[in-house]
Design a protein around this motif. Sequence first.
Motif, short mmCIF file in Angstrom:
data_model
loop_
_atom_site.label_atom_id
_atom_site.label_comp_id
_atom_site.label_asym_id
_atom_site.label_seq_id
_atom_site.Cartn_x
_atom_site.Cartn_y
_atom_site.Cartn_z
N LEU A 100 -4.59 -5.56 -2.39
CA LEU A 100 -4.21 -4.33 -3.09
C LEU A 100 -3.85 -4.64 -4.54
N HIS A 101 -3.05 -5.68 -4.73
CA HIS A 101 -2.64 -6.05 -6.09
C HIS A 101 -3.82 -6.56 -6.92
N SER A 104 5.64 2.40 -1.50
CA SER A 104 5.60 1.00 -1.90
C SER A 104 4.16 0.51 -1.79
N MET A 105 3.85 -0.54 -2.51
CA MET A 105 2.51 -1.12 -2.42
C MET A 105 2.25 -1.60 -1.00
N ARG A 106 3.29 -2.09 -0.33
CA ARG A 106 3.13 -2.55 1.05
C ARG A 106 2.70 -1.42 1.96
N ARG A 150 2.30 0.14 -9.27
CA ARG A 150 2.30 1.45 -8.58
C ARG A 150 1.81 2.54 -9.51
N SER A 179 -4.68 -6.43 2.84
CA SER A 179 -3.50 -7.24 2.53
C SER A 179 -2.87 -6.74 1.23
N LYS A 180 -1.58 -7.03 1.07
CA LYS A 180 -0.90 -6.65 -0.15
C LYS A 180 -1.50 -7.38 -1.34
N ALA A 197 -0.94 -0.62 1.34
CA ALA A 197 -1.79 -1.68 1.88
C ALA A 197 -1.92 -1.56 3.39
N GLU A 198 -0.81 -1.32 4.06
CA GLU A 198 -0.84 -1.17 5.52
C GLU A 198 -1.70 0.02 5.93
#
Length: 203
Positions: free
Chosen positions: A46-47, A31-33, A53, A42-43, A36-37
């Motif tokens: 990243l976006h 996942s994008m989350r 994705r 931060s998400k 990012a982690e």
Amino acid sequence: MTKAERALETRERILTAACEVIADIGFENVSMRKVAEHAGVSKALLHYHFDTREKLFAEAMTHSFAQTGADAEAADDGAPAAVVLARILRSMLPSDADLRQDWKLWQELWVRAQRDPAARHLAVDLYDQLHTWVGGAVEQGIASGEFTDCDVAALSTLVLALCDGLGIRLMLDDPRVDLATTRATIWRAIAPSLGVPPVFPEV
């Protein structure tokens, strides 16, 4: 550090994190989350750099490929053509932890390429680059007189096919195939065309 340099550094950190996460758990579970982690961003940030994705995956594959090539080229110290080609072969096999991670990404790409046109085009493009990389080394060896003149395209195709087939068995920890055997097998297959001894060079 300028704003542009900070943005580039962040992008590189995200791509490195994406490679590690995808190799660890597979693209379908990413996942994008999670990326990012792992990247420590931060998400939202990243976006900002990658809005889907799929785009992140494609960029991560390209990043991994480029890094592998850069590492191999950095070792180019005017060595004989056979040594240069052997270094390329070494970088195309899962011979250490970093290269095994690269191979996990390749395996993810192979699976996605069967059902996703964008992934298929990316895979074909990366194979074209590998073909050019191997062929360029062979052509340089021919030009310097270190290799016998040969069908460069056919030899490059053979190298890639052998690396893929034997590399998969290395990734599976197949007890019948180890790294030394793999290198020796590939070199014996191409040495007659190159006019060099059939023993894998010391690199």
